[in-house]
Scaffold this active site. Structure first.
Site, PDB file in Angstrom:
ATOM      1  N   GLU A 122      28.877  30.851 -28.944  1.00  0.00           N
ATOM      2  CA  GLU A 122      29.939  30.323 -29.942  1.00  0.00           C
ATOM      3  C   GLU A 122      29.829  30.962 -31.252  1.00  0.00           C
ATOM      4  O   GLU A 122      29.101  31.636 -31.608  1.00  0.00           O
ATOM      5  CB  GLU A 122      29.816  28.957 -29.774  1.00  0.00           C
ATOM      6  CG  GLU A 122      30.053  28.316 -28.414  1.00  0.00           C
ATOM      7  CD  GLU A 122      29.804  26.723 -28.084  1.00  0.00           C
ATOM      8  OE1 GLU A 122      29.405  26.100 -29.021  1.00  0.00           O
ATOM      9  OE2 GLU A 122      30.308  26.153 -27.276  1.00  0.00           O
ATOM     10  N   HIS A 245      37.200  20.630 -36.864  1.00  0.00           N
ATOM     11  CA  HIS A 245      37.229  21.346 -35.817  1.00  0.00           C
ATOM     12  C   HIS A 245      38.562  22.192 -35.630  1.00  0.00           C
ATOM     13  O   HIS A 245      39.528  21.397 -35.927  1.00  0.00           O
ATOM     14  CB  HIS A 245      37.005  20.752 -34.330  1.00  0.00           C
ATOM     15  CG  HIS A 245      36.592  21.916 -33.193  1.00  0.00           C
ATOM     16  ND1 HIS A 245      37.721  22.385 -32.635  1.00  0.00           N
ATOM     17  CD2 HIS A 245      35.536  21.790 -32.595  1.00  0.00           C
ATOM     18  CE1 HIS A 245      37.012  23.328 -31.808  1.00  0.00           C
ATOM     19  NE2 HIS A 245      35.696  22.598 -31.672  1.00  0.00           N
ATOM     20  N   ARG A 291      33.035  27.519 -38.418  1.00  0.00           N
ATOM     21  CA  ARG A 291      34.378  26.644 -38.282  1.00  0.00           C
ATOM     22  C   ARG A 291      34.963  26.513 -39.690  1.00  0.00           C
ATOM     23  O   ARG A 291      36.236  26.170 -39.624  1.00  0.00           O
ATOM     24  CB  ARG A 291      33.899  25.287 -37.618  1.00  0.00           C
ATOM     25  CG  ARG A 291      33.508  25.383 -36.173  1.00  0.00           C
ATOM     26  CD  ARG A 291      33.003  23.975 -35.698  1.00  0.00           C
ATOM     27  NE  ARG A 291      32.747  24.110 -34.285  1.00  0.00           N
ATOM     28  CZ  ARG A 291      32.234  23.248 -33.515  1.00  0.00           C
ATOM     29  NH1 ARG A 291      31.891  22.133 -34.135  1.00  0.00           N
ATOM     30  NH2 ARG A 291      31.933  23.426 -32.259  1.00  0.00           N
ATOM     31  N   HIS A 352      35.859  16.361 -37.374  1.00  0.00           N
ATOM     32  CA  HIS A 352      35.174  16.500 -35.837  1.00  0.00           C
ATOM     33  C   HIS A 352      33.663  16.136 -36.359  1.00  0.00           C
ATOM     34  O   HIS A 352      33.147  15.367 -35.317  1.00  0.00           O
ATOM     35  CB  HIS A 352      35.269  17.882 -35.597  1.00  0.00           C
ATOM     36  CG  HIS A 352      34.478  18.252 -34.151  1.00  0.00           C
ATOM     37  ND1 HIS A 352      34.681  17.679 -33.327  1.00  0.00           N
ATOM     38  CD2 HIS A 352      33.577  19.076 -34.188  1.00  0.00           C
ATOM     39  CE1 HIS A 352      33.803  18.199 -32.072  1.00  0.00           C
ATOM     40  NE2 HIS A 352      33.195  18.947 -32.791  1.00  0.00           N
ATOM     41  N   ARG A 387      28.006  23.012 -40.059  1.00  0.00           N
ATOM     42  CA  ARG A 387      27.200  22.917 -38.852  1.00  0.00           C
ATOM     43  C   ARG A 387      27.601  24.083 -37.854  1.00  0.00           C
ATOM     44  O   ARG A 387      28.845  24.288 -37.755  1.00  0.00           O
ATOM     45  CB  ARG A 387      27.636  21.616 -38.024  1.00  0.00           C
ATOM     46  CG  ARG A 387      26.924  21.601 -36.826  1.00  0.00           C
ATOM     47  CD  ARG A 387      27.076  20.175 -36.209  1.00  0.00           C
ATOM     48  NE  ARG A 387      28.306  19.964 -35.587  1.00  0.00           N
ATOM     49  CZ  ARG A 387      28.821  20.630 -34.446  1.00  0.00           C
ATOM     50  NH1 ARG A 387      28.097  21.148 -33.675  1.00  0.00           N
ATOM     51  NH2 ARG A 387      30.065  20.141 -33.804  1.00  0.00           N
TER      52      ARG A 387
END
Length: 537
Positions: A122, A245, A291, A352, A387
């Site tokens: 990811e 997100h 992100r 998110h 994060r």
């Protein structure tokens, strides 16, 4: 006045997701544990986690690489010792989940006695290190943990119970070093406040993304643990860093359906309405950039074009591959009229993850003796300014383990004979103005989205703070005069956490990670975590 019920336990766990249930199970052999859940006990952020959990299981990967990827994604604000602590303990803690029955996907073509796990990649990760259960990892973790909890007579789960406030020595007028003694709890079934006496209290309440108009989180994510800890005298940190997100489904009936980052990990492209890609223009990592970069790029393109949404497209991949790896998303999208294998899917960013929270040490211990905070409610230093994907479930299980070890080692503090004052609601009445709560609720979430969202300014933050302070006055007056309700408790906590988020954002005179302000667009040279202390506010 209604009869007040008094519960007694060794450990009160507030929250029933991956962090709370993991800790409860680790302590269940030696401690009597009560787990509180605001709603049904599976209804938390864990259940909806799609992607997976990061840990070094591949021989070509390394703990050092996991740490470095985390530090890079955190934009210079991660605590390196914490990142090492979590990465080093990742494999044994994830193995504990495996041993507990979590069915992580395995490689198809491995016929050995110990088949390898299928690892995906990811955004921000330099290796494939994400263990997953198709595209519903959180559901698999939550279900397995719940099945194990059912087997333990020492664990009592109280559903539809809201923690109202922590009880401390200071609050009840006892002498000596301040310590948590339990909590007042709102029993929603009986509409009564009950008292829980406990040697230890663990906040595992999740984040606070419900402060925003658009969020991928379930309704329970209202910052309760952060607000309660602050009111009890604990420091909080880095609440300006709220992760949006990048890819939440844009559809009027899909309030919070997330399209996992693993889609981009497996080759999905982000596209404009005309079908052209845009991420390569913003970052060399394109769709696999962290992100914050991806969310800002989508936000920028939507504003530049005046578009309601952008699009996520994986239809160029083999349809059988898509359906096999993303069955939950594929089926869910069909109910909204979209075919993931054939067309681009409309998406928008949504709040998110709360990267900041209650300050804790490596044992999950807060500033208040006996009070722990684990999972998204906490600030460990792992996430820094942003994060990295799939580090969140990992943080939950590692800190559930370390907090459980610390609690087990503490054999003092017998409270079985201690009497705590019952909740006094003799001077309040039932409200006939519930509409006030609803209006304030909607106003707060909209102003946070408009003024404290993906792109900020000093003026917007000042406006937000002024309005939040007025709303807090209204709600505190309301709270003093009327009986508690679920909506009132959540709004009170949301307002407190919103204020802390804005104060953290105003203190950061730079743009870094998830905090981007047009007044300070550059990074500062010597950046540190933003820490707020209750006695200074």
């Amino acid at each position: 006045m209604k009869q007040h019920r008094d519960h007694l336990c060794d450990v009160l766990v507030i929250g029933s997701g991956a962090a709370g249930l993991s800790l409860a199970l680790r302590l269940a052999q030696t401690h009597k544990v009560i787990v509180l859940s605001k709603g049904p006990w599976n209804e938390g952020a864990t259940l909806y986690a799609q992607g997976g959990i990061a840990a070094v299981f591949d021989e070509d990967d390394s703990i050092e690489s996991h740490v470095q990827d985390t530090l890079i994604a955190g934009a210079g604000l991660c605590d390196e010792e914490t990142a090492k602590f979590i990465a080093e303990n990742a494999k044994p803690c994830v193995q504990w989940l495996i041993d507990s029955g979590v069915p992580f996907d395995k490689e198809e073509d491995n016929n050995s006695d110990s088949p390898k796990f299928h690892l995906t990649r990811e955004g921000g990760h330099s290796h494939r290190r994400i263990l997953h259960a198709a595209d519903a990892t959180g559901q698999a973790v939550q279900t397995s943990l719940q099945e194990n909890v059912h087997l333990h007579p020492n664990i009592t789960v109280l559903e539809r119970h809201n923690a109202l406030d922590l009880i401390t020595r200071k609050k009840v007028g006892q002498k000596g070093k301040d310590r948590v003694l339990g909590a007042y709890v709102w029993n929603r079934k009986k509409e009564a406040v009950e008292t829980v006496r406990s040697r230890f209290v663990v906040l595992a309440t999740g984040g606070a993304s419900k402060v925003y108009q658009y969020t991928s989180n379930p309704d329970v994510s209202s910052g309760d643990g952060i607000a309660m800890a602050w009111r009890a005298g604990c420091r909080v940190a880095n609440l300006e860093f709220n992760q949006f997100h990048p890819t939440c489904l844009f559809h009027p009936e899909a309030r919070n359906f997330l399209l996992t980052e693993a889609l981009r990990g497996e080759g999905a492209y982000l596209k404009r309405p005309d079908g052209s890609r845009f991420m390569p223009e913003f970052d060399s990592r394109a769709e696999l950039a962290p992100r914050d970069v991806v969310a800002r790029a989508i936000d920028y393109e939507m504003k530049r074009l005046g578009a309601d949404c952008m699009y996520l497209d994986i239809s160029h991949k083999d349809s059988a591959f898509i359906i096999k790896h993303f069955p939950t998303i594929y089926e869910k999208l069909l109910t909204f009229g979209f075919d993931l294998t054939k067309e681009p899917i409309p998406i928008v960013p949504a709040a998110h993850y709360t990267c900041g929270g209650v300050v804790v040490d490596h044992n999950g211990l807060t500033d208040l003796s006996g009070l722990y905070a684990i999972g998204e409610v906490s600030y460990t230093g792992l996430h820094g300014a942003n994060r990295m994907a799939s580090n969140s479930l990992l943080e939950c299980v590692v800190y559930a383990w370390s907090a459980a070890c610390h609690i087990e080692a503490d054999t003092e503090h017998d409270i079985s004979q201690m009497k705590l004052p019952s909740w006094d609601d003799s001077q309040v009445s039932c409200s006939d103005e519930e509409v006030v709560i609803q209006h304030n609720w909607h106003e707060l979430r909209l102003l946070m989205w408009d003024y404290v969202g993906i792109v900020r300014s000093t003026k917007r933050l000042e406006r937000a703070l002024r309005r939040i302070e007025l709303l807090k006055q209204e709600v505190n007056e309301y709270y003093s005069n009327f009986r508690v309700s679920n909506n009132l408790l959540e709004l009170r906590n949301l307002l407190q956490v919103s204020e802390l988020m804005v104060r953290c954002a105003m203190a950061r005179k730079e743009s870094r990670g998830l905090h981007y302000t047009i007044d300070y667009p550059d990074k500062a040279e010597n950046s540190k975590p933003t820490v707020l202390t209750p006695e200074n506010h």
